[in-house]
Design a protein around this motif. Structure first.
Motif, short mmCIF file in Angstrom:
data_model
loop_
_atom_site.label_atom_id
_atom_site.label_comp_id
_atom_site.label_asym_id
_atom_site.label_seq_id
_atom_site.Cartn_x
_atom_site.Cartn_y
_atom_site.Cartn_z
N MET A 72 0.92 -1.07 -0.18
CA MET A 72 0.05 0.14 0.22
C MET A 72 0.78 1.20 0.12
N LYS A 73 0.58 2.22 -1.13
CA LYS A 73 1.39 3.42 -1.12
C LYS A 73 0.84 4.33 0.03
N THR A 74 1.80 4.98 0.52
CA THR A 74 1.65 6.02 1.55
C THR A 74 1.52 7.64 1.06
N GLY A 75 2.55 7.61 0.04
CA GLY A 75 2.51 8.91 -0.56
C GLY A 75 3.69 9.74 0.11
N LYS A 76 4.17 9.07 1.27
CA LYS A 76 5.27 9.82 1.94
C LYS A 76 6.78 9.32 1.13
N ILE A 77 7.57 10.30 1.65
CA ILE A 77 8.89 10.33 1.23
C ILE A 77 9.97 10.22 2.19
N ALA A 78 11.08 9.28 2.05
CA ALA A 78 12.13 8.85 2.90
C ALA A 78 13.27 9.20 2.26
N LEU A 79 14.19 10.04 2.58
CA LEU A 79 15.58 10.28 2.25
C LEU A 79 16.44 9.49 3.06
N ILE A 80 17.21 8.73 2.49
CA ILE A 80 18.32 7.95 3.22
C ILE A 80 19.55 8.01 2.63
N THR A 81 20.56 8.43 3.44
CA THR A 81 21.97 8.58 2.88
C THR A 81 22.80 7.33 3.03
N GLY A 82 23.85 7.14 2.46
CA GLY A 82 24.66 5.72 2.62
C GLY A 82 23.78 4.66 2.29
N ALA A 83 22.94 4.47 1.19
CA ALA A 83 21.99 3.44 0.97
C ALA A 83 22.73 2.47 0.42
N THR A 84 23.98 2.55 -0.06
CA THR A 84 24.48 1.49 -0.80
C THR A 84 24.86 0.13 -0.22
N ALA A 85 24.67 0.27 1.08
CA ALA A 85 25.06 -0.79 1.68
C ALA A 85 24.53 -0.88 3.34
N GLY A 86 24.71 -2.05 4.14
CA GLY A 86 24.52 -1.87 5.45
C GLY A 86 23.13 -1.30 5.88
N PHE A 87 23.30 -0.69 6.85
CA PHE A 87 22.06 -0.13 7.58
C PHE A 87 21.18 0.67 6.50
N GLY A 88 21.82 1.41 5.64
CA GLY A 88 21.24 2.22 4.87
C GLY A 88 20.27 1.59 3.58
N GLU A 89 21.07 0.38 2.90
CA GLU A 89 20.30 -0.29 2.15
C GLU A 89 19.01 -1.01 2.99
N ALA A 90 19.40 -1.58 4.02
CA ALA A 90 18.22 -2.30 4.69
C ALA A 90 17.06 -1.55 5.01
N CYS A 91 17.24 -0.01 5.50
CA CYS A 91 16.49 0.98 5.88
C CYS A 91 15.54 1.18 4.46
N ALA A 92 16.31 1.35 3.48
CA ALA A 92 15.51 1.60 2.12
C ALA A 92 14.56 0.44 2.03
N GLU A 93 14.82 -0.81 1.99
CA GLU A 93 14.09 -1.87 1.70
C GLU A 93 12.89 -1.79 2.72
N ALA A 97 8.18 18.50 -5.85
CA ALA A 97 7.51 17.31 -5.40
C ALA A 97 8.41 16.35 -4.42
N TRP A 98 9.72 16.37 -4.69
CA TRP A 98 10.56 15.31 -4.05
C TRP A 98 11.15 16.09 -2.66
N LYS A 99 10.93 17.12 -2.66
CA LYS A 99 11.46 17.86 -1.42
C LYS A 99 10.49 17.92 -0.62
N GLN A 100 9.52 17.30 -0.45
CA GLN A 100 8.42 17.05 0.50
C GLN A 100 8.85 15.87 1.37
N ILE A 101 9.95 16.09 2.08
CA ILE A 101 10.51 14.69 2.96
C ILE A 101 9.86 14.62 4.12
N ASP A 102 9.35 13.39 4.51
CA ASP A 102 8.93 13.06 5.61
C ASP A 102 9.82 12.50 6.54
N VAL A 103 10.76 11.69 6.15
CA VAL A 103 11.75 11.02 7.03
C VAL A 103 13.03 11.16 6.45
#
Length: 253
Positions: free
Chosen positions: A1-22, A79-85
């Motif tokens: 279910m799509k929420t419409g919310k946006i999360a920005l995650i830095t360091g998303a290429t591995a580890g915690f960042g990649e897991a948070c993205a998923e 539209a992408w600047k409406q970051i929720d998290v």
């Protein structure tokens, strides 16, 4: 279910960042993922699209460069600047050495990534959150912020700075309804130790021998829990370790 919310995650290429993205993709978020390795970001983008139908914006830049941070984030469509998290995850440790034998280039990299990078990204994103009186910033710290250990000097100092900055953010952003959470993980088997020991696989593996460490997914679950609480609830500071670990110094093996 799509929420419409946006999360920005830095360091998303591995580890915690990649897991948070998923984890956030699984919950229906749109994602902005950042890192220095374009091929990994592209692979993550495709993985999330295939598995969850996630709309993902991948931005390649180094958080150590203020100019790169500002240019990459400011050029995003409104539209992408409406970051929720915002998950400030990008960070690293380099080597273990006494203060008198430390490599000053390693010091610069840790300080520029763990402290200044977090500040550059936050400084760019916070005004967008303030304009909406809404948002949540999750800063990834470490048990090293709470307990200094031998030969950890500068790395521990950078994570102590993340702890202090998080407290300062919480106070400064109170009038705008913006939540701030610091999540401090203990030993987790990711690329962390491999990076710290500059590719020495045996030395990196030895860190986790004799006990069951955290997994990246464990930390992502904690981050998601903090971000999914009701609007009136904010976890300010959270330390999470493996059961076998009491703090950055004491681990039962």
């Amino acid at each position: 279910m799509k929420t419409g919310k946006i999360a920005l995650i830095t360091g998303a290429t591995a580890g915690f960042g990649e897991a948070c993205a998923e984890r956030f993709a699984r919950e229906g978020y749109r994602l902005i993922v950042t890192g220095r390795r374009t091929e990994r970001l592209t692979a993550l983008q495709e993985k999330l699209r295939t598995a969850y139908g996630t709309e993902t914006l991948a931005l390649t830049f180094d958080v150590r460069s203020k100019a790169e941070v500002v240019a990459a984030l400011e050029q995003m469509p409104d539209a992408w600047k409406q970051i929720d998290v915002l998950v400030n995850n990008a960070g690293l440790a380099l080597d273990l050495s006494t203060i008198d034998e430390g490599d000053t280039d390693d010091w610069d990299t840790m300080i520029d990534t763990n402290v200044k990078g977090l500040l550059y990204v936050s400084r760019t994103v916070i005004p967008w959150m303030k304009a909406r009186n809404s948002g949540h910033i999750v800063n990834i710290g470490s048990t090293a912020a709470k307990t200094v250990y031998a030969k950890g000097n500068v790395y521990c100092a950078t994570k102590s700075a993340v702890d202090a900055i998080s407290q300062g953010m919480r106070i400064d952003l109170l009038p705008y309804g913006i939540k701030v959470t610091a999540v401090h993980p203990g030993a987790a088997e990711t690329e962390f130790s491999l990076v710290r020991f500059k590719g020495d696989e045996d030395r990196a593996k030895d860190v986790y021998t004799g006990f069951q460490p955290l997994k990246a997914e464990d930390v992502a679950d904690v981050v998601w829990y903090c971000a999914s609480l009701p609007p009136h609830v904010c976890i300010n500071d959270l330390v999470v370790t493996a059961t076998a670990q009491a703090n950055a110094y004491y681990t039962f093996k």
